[in-house]
Motif scaffolding. Sequence first.
Motif, PDB file in Angstrom:
ATOM      1  N   UNK A 117       0.818  -1.199   0.000  1.00 17.51           N
ATOM      2  CA  UNK A 117       0.000   0.000   0.000  1.00 17.51           C
ATOM      3  C   UNK A 117       0.863   1.265   0.000  1.00 17.51           C
ATOM      4  N   UNK A 118       1.982   1.216   0.716  1.00 15.92           N
ATOM      5  CA  UNK A 118       2.886   2.370   0.730  1.00 15.92           C
ATOM      6  C   UNK A 118       3.438   2.656  -0.668  1.00 15.92           C
ATOM      7  N   UNK A 119       3.849   1.591  -1.357  1.00 13.97           N
ATOM      8  CA  UNK A 119       4.392   1.766  -2.712  1.00 13.97           C
ATOM      9  C   UNK A 119       3.341   2.347  -3.648  1.00 13.97           C
ATOM     10  N   UNK A 120       2.098   1.870  -3.512  1.00 15.33           N
ATOM     11  CA  UNK A 120       1.042   2.399  -4.353  1.00 15.33           C
ATOM     12  C   UNK A 120       0.814   3.887  -4.079  1.00 15.33           C
ATOM     13  N   UNK A 121       0.924   4.268  -2.803  1.00 10.68           N
ATOM     14  CA  UNK A 121       0.714   5.666  -2.439  1.00 10.68           C
ATOM     15  C   UNK A 121       1.801   6.561  -3.022  1.00 10.68           C
ATOM     16  N   UNK A 122       3.044   6.121  -2.926  1.00 11.53           N
ATOM     17  CA  UNK A 122       4.154   6.898  -3.482  1.00 11.53           C
ATOM     18  C   UNK A 122       4.012   7.047  -4.991  1.00 11.53           C
ATOM     19  N   UNK A 123       3.597   5.951  -5.646  1.00 13.66           N
ATOM     20  CA  UNK A 123       3.395   6.016  -7.100  1.00 13.66           C
ATOM     21  C   UNK A 123       2.296   7.028  -7.433  1.00 13.66           C
ATOM     22  N   UNK A 124       1.210   6.969  -6.660  1.00 12.44           N
ATOM     23  CA  UNK A 124       0.108   7.907  -6.879  1.00 12.44           C
ATOM     24  C   UNK A 124       0.569   9.350  -6.682  1.00 12.44           C
ATOM     25  N   UNK A 125       1.330   9.576  -5.632  1.00 11.44           N
ATOM     26  CA  UNK A 125       1.866  10.912  -5.363  1.00 11.44           C
ATOM     27  C   UNK A 125       2.761  11.387  -6.504  1.00 11.44           C
ATOM     28  N   UNK A 126       3.656  10.510  -6.938  1.00 11.66           N
ATOM     29  CA  UNK A 126       4.594  10.888  -8.005  1.00 11.66           C
ATOM     30  C   UNK A 126       3.861  11.195  -9.302  1.00 11.66           C
ATOM     31  N   UNK A 127       2.862  10.366  -9.637  1.00 13.05           N
ATOM     32  CA  UNK A 127       2.111  10.580 -10.875  1.00 13.05           C
ATOM     33  C   UNK A 127       1.407  11.937 -10.856  1.00 13.05           C
ATOM     34  N   UNK A 128       0.745  12.239  -9.737  1.00  9.86           N
ATOM     35  CA  UNK A 128      -0.015  13.486  -9.677  1.00  9.86           C
ATOM     36  C   UNK A 128       0.893  14.708  -9.610  1.00  9.86           C
TER      37      UNK A 128
END
Length: 560
Positions: free
Chosen positions: A168-179
């Motif tokens: 879940x942490x990795x998904x959050x970082x990816x989401x943050x980076x994308x946005x």
Amino acid sequence: MSDVINCDPCAYEDNITYAQKWCTTCEEGYCADCEKVHRSLKMSRNHNLITMSDYRKNKNVSVSQTCEEHNKRYDLYCSLHDIALCIDCVDQHKTCSKLLSLDKAVENSKQSTALADLEDKINGALHNVIKFLKEEKLNEEQFETHENLIKKNIKETRNNLNTHLDFLENQMIINLTEQTTASKATHCSNLDQWFLVDQKQKIETMKKMASDARVFLGTREINKMVSAEIKFIKTKMTDAKHFGITMTIDPTITSLLDCTNLFGTISVIERKSELQFKDPKLDQAQSHISDPAKGSKSVIGLQLKHKFKLKKERRSSILSCLILPNGHMLIVNTHGKGCIMEFNDQGQYLRNIPCSDNPFYITRIDSDSFAATHISSRNISIINLYSPDVIKIPVEHDCRGISYQDGKLYVVLTGGKGIVVLDLSGKVLNRIKYDTGNTWVIETTKNRIYTNGLDVIECFSLTGKGIWWHYENNMKGPAGIAVYNENEVFVACKNSYNLLTIKQFGQKGKSKCFLSLRDGLEMPRAIYYDRDRKELLVCNEYDGIAAMYTVIDGQIPIVG
């Protein structure tokens, strides 16, 4: 060489000779021999001759002196239509009453208001572009700071969870980076200042070396291009968008539920840029409006002296502070039972000052004593720094902010009960009717009172008559006030994480931001300005960080 200029008189005789000088009046090149002849003739003796290197610089300023329609040299000028004419153009302007010879029209072109206005227009546009680029850079830095703070928050939250949350942490970082990547891309602007700089340099070159005709015609051609560029700049600035960034941690994370599917959410907040294209002429006109602050000193900068950490025995909730004449500082921590801490002028903790009730707000009376309101009791304490004796003044309502001025205490009463004025014995001297429902702090001068409200700062006379007020989007949660002079105050804004100065401008205020999150402001609240020492103390409410600044001021010139 492609940039070699031949002597025009020699070329007329079919002789090839390199030109050494250029006549800006005749628009011809001359070799050394022909230059002597040119200078000896009465009709050309006073012509302006420049070197070929100077001519090549001026040559880059593209100004046509020939009619495109008839391919003839301009001889006339129609002031009604602001256009140069060749002899064949005259038929189209027979009804025009203001035809001049071009020689007459171009007289004193280098001193013309048209050229001066064009320079002002370019300088104004350059100022707007540079200011816009600086704001874009600042916004980008703040955006990245917020991003880094969120990443840090994610990591700190993650450290309290088990390995089940890795995915879940990795998904959050990816989401943050994308946005954030998508949002950062919008910061890339194709707006730059070089075109205007180039036009400005061309004007400087024309003024120094071009003929009046080239200056006259060049002024109008460059003006067209600059006007088009300014229209483009205004469009870019109007369409520019800035982004904020926030994160919401899913509350189920803290409960360690295995069924949690989200680490949190990333929200990029889009807001329209508040920066507007400012016309220098309009600004100049507006500067003649009556401003009480004109001619007086004003804050122009803050220089950090030192930061320090408050004594960390408990959590912090800093609401009030002051500076003593010897440079020592008193800071009120209202958390728990509360305390009043004393620090020396370097930020070293000295002691807790005894206080029977939980302190709320304080104000300096003299070098040895101060007054304090309290959270849990309806009284005001007058405390001597060097004596255990405390004078208690009872009041009829709960109190918040307090300010001392000329032997009087001005106290904010809760529940919208207004402001009560007391002498040091507790005698009620006056009651000022004022809705204090959202008012926490109060500051005074000999003639004025300053208070905060819900995202507003108000100033009124000692009798309660309104003088000026200020509200703006950049001032969220104004929680602390310190008076620089009667026309200007410092304001700490806990919800917008910044420190402003607000100056009176008629019945409203004008603000300027001096400190923000990038300077370490995280919910700033308690501030105090010492006029004698020219020092400003700023305290964050919760993280226990305080900072001392030297205030740099200067004179505001009187306009007109």
